[in-house]
Design a protein around this motif. Structure first.
Motif, PDB file in Angstrom:
ATOM      1  N   ARG A 174       1.003  -1.149   0.086  1.00  0.00           N
ATOM      2  CA  ARG A 174       0.179  -0.156   0.035  1.00  0.00           C
ATOM      3  C   ARG A 174       0.796   1.383  -0.088  1.00  0.00           C
ATOM      4  O   ARG A 174       0.583   2.113  -0.780  1.00  0.00           O
ATOM      5  CB  ARG A 174      -0.962  -0.008   1.290  1.00  0.00           C
ATOM      6  CG  ARG A 174      -2.299   0.611   1.074  1.00  0.00           C
ATOM      7  CD  ARG A 174      -3.140   0.674   2.255  1.00  0.00           C
ATOM      8  NE  ARG A 174      -3.688  -0.724   2.478  1.00  0.00           N
ATOM      9  CZ  ARG A 174      -3.486  -1.556   3.443  1.00  0.00           C
ATOM     10  NH1 ARG A 174      -2.529  -0.968   4.502  1.00  0.00           N
ATOM     11  NH2 ARG A 174      -3.843  -2.833   3.778  1.00  0.00           N
ATOM     12  N   ALA A 208      -4.382  -3.714  -7.266  1.00  0.00           N
ATOM     13  CA  ALA A 208      -5.573  -3.906  -7.233  1.00  0.00           C
ATOM     14  C   ALA A 208      -5.919  -5.284  -7.861  1.00  0.00           C
ATOM     15  O   ALA A 208      -6.971  -5.867  -7.011  1.00  0.00           O
ATOM     16  CB  ALA A 208      -6.286  -3.077  -8.545  1.00  0.00           C
ATOM     17  N   LYS A 259      -6.170  -7.171  -4.613  1.00  0.00           N
ATOM     18  CA  LYS A 259      -7.146  -6.674  -3.868  1.00  0.00           C
ATOM     19  C   LYS A 259      -6.673  -5.791  -2.522  1.00  0.00           C
ATOM     20  O   LYS A 259      -7.468  -6.026  -1.532  1.00  0.00           O
ATOM     21  CB  LYS A 259      -8.434  -7.899  -3.406  1.00  0.00           C
ATOM     22  CG  LYS A 259      -8.915  -8.476  -4.679  1.00  0.00           C
ATOM     23  CD  LYS A 259      -9.780  -9.629  -4.269  1.00  0.00           C
ATOM     24  CE  LYS A 259     -10.380 -10.093  -5.777  1.00  0.00           C
ATOM     25  NZ  LYS A 259     -10.983 -11.185  -5.725  1.00  0.00           N
ATOM     26  N   VAL A 313      -6.091  -2.691  -2.610  1.00  0.00           N
ATOM     27  CA  VAL A 313      -7.109  -1.540  -2.894  1.00  0.00           C
ATOM     28  C   VAL A 313      -8.193  -1.966  -3.831  1.00  0.00           C
ATOM     29  O   VAL A 313      -8.046  -2.724  -4.401  1.00  0.00           O
ATOM     30  CB  VAL A 313      -6.637   0.161  -3.214  1.00  0.00           C
ATOM     31  CG1 VAL A 313      -5.527   0.303  -2.493  1.00  0.00           C
ATOM     32  CG2 VAL A 313      -5.783  -0.528  -4.644  1.00  0.00           C
ATOM     33  N   HIS A 314      -9.597  -1.329  -3.564  1.00  0.00           N
ATOM     34  CA  HIS A 314     -10.564  -1.715  -4.555  1.00  0.00           C
ATOM     35  C   HIS A 314     -10.275  -1.221  -5.909  1.00  0.00           C
ATOM     36  O   HIS A 314      -9.541  -0.507  -6.161  1.00  0.00           O
ATOM     37  CB  HIS A 314     -11.733  -1.289  -3.919  1.00  0.00           C
ATOM     38  CG  HIS A 314     -12.949  -1.430  -4.380  1.00  0.00           C
ATOM     39  ND1 HIS A 314     -13.531  -1.090  -5.751  1.00  0.00           N
ATOM     40  CD2 HIS A 314     -13.811  -2.666  -4.158  1.00  0.00           C
ATOM     41  CE1 HIS A 314     -14.616  -1.996  -6.038  1.00  0.00           C
ATOM     42  NE2 HIS A 314     -14.909  -2.796  -4.854  1.00  0.00           N
ATOM     43  N   LYS A 315     -10.718  -2.227  -6.951  1.00  0.00           N
ATOM     44  CA  LYS A 315     -10.396  -2.019  -8.176  1.00  0.00           C
ATOM     45  C   LYS A 315     -11.033  -0.619  -8.908  1.00  0.00           C
ATOM     46  O   LYS A 315     -10.293   0.022  -9.745  1.00  0.00           O
ATOM     47  CB  LYS A 315     -10.947  -3.119  -9.309  1.00  0.00           C
ATOM     48  CG  LYS A 315     -12.590  -3.375  -9.127  1.00  0.00           C
ATOM     49  CD  LYS A 315     -12.972  -4.309  -9.733  1.00  0.00           C
ATOM     50  CE  LYS A 315     -14.339  -4.514  -9.658  1.00  0.00           C
ATOM     51  NZ  LYS A 315     -15.323  -4.917 -10.617  1.00  0.00           N
ATOM     52  N   ASN A 316     -12.197  -0.482  -8.076  1.00  0.00           N
ATOM     53  CA  ASN A 316     -12.600   1.011  -8.604  1.00  0.00           C
ATOM     54  C   ASN A 316     -11.862   2.517  -8.004  1.00  0.00           C
ATOM     55  O   ASN A 316     -11.559   3.193  -8.842  1.00  0.00           O
ATOM     56  CB  ASN A 316     -14.070   1.440  -8.129  1.00  0.00           C
ATOM     57  CG  ASN A 316     -14.951   0.379  -8.743  1.00  0.00           C
ATOM     58  OD1 ASN A 316     -14.531  -0.406  -9.793  1.00  0.00           O
ATOM     59  ND2 ASN A 316     -16.343   0.275  -8.379  1.00  0.00           N
ATOM     60  N   LYS A 317     -11.178   2.098  -7.187  1.00  0.00           N
ATOM     61  CA  LYS A 317     -10.212   3.104  -6.431  1.00  0.00           C
ATOM     62  C   LYS A 317      -9.157   2.942  -7.333  1.00  0.00           C
ATOM     63  O   LYS A 317      -8.450   4.382  -7.742  1.00  0.00           O
ATOM     64  CB  LYS A 317      -9.882   2.868  -5.084  1.00  0.00           C
ATOM     65  CG  LYS A 317      -8.880   3.988  -4.389  1.00  0.00           C
ATOM     66  CD  LYS A 317      -8.663   3.512  -2.989  1.00  0.00           C
ATOM     67  CE  LYS A 317      -7.743   4.674  -2.588  1.00  0.00           C
ATOM     68  NZ  LYS A 317      -7.498   4.780  -1.062  1.00  0.00           N
TER      69      LYS A 317
END
Length: 90
Positions: free
Chosen positions: A25, A62, A65, A67-71
């Motif tokens: 992250r 992403a 997972k 961080v969320h794929k949309n983020k």
């Protein structure tokens, strides 16, 4: 505190996994910052290069997972728009 051997092992594994995910992250955030810094400085070449490496890192994080794929998609889109705006401004 964990009472069974299984729970103790899961607690140990959770500590390792948390450290690994935190590291990834941090790498993600650093990649995003490097692109933003290059855009702020107005360096088109550096911004484009930083964007390329950041895209790779963002996709990798992403996929895992962390961080969320949309983020991730939102960050990629905004960074790309900033770099494109920098190229058009000159």
């Amino acid at each position: 505190m964990a009472n069974s051997a299984q729970a103790r092992k899961r607690a140990r594994q959770a500590v390792k996994l948390n450290a690994h995910n935190s590291s990834l992250r941090s790498q993600y955030r650093t990649a995003v910052k490097s692109v933003r810094k290059a855009v702020t400085a107005g360096d088109k070449v550096a911004a484009a290069a930083a964007l390329q490496s950041a895209m790779k890192i963002i996709d990798s994080i992403a996929d895992k997972k962390i961080v969320h794929k949309n983020k991730a998609a939102r960050h990629k889109s905004r960074l790309n728009a900033n770099v494109k705006a920098l190229a058009l401004a000159a």
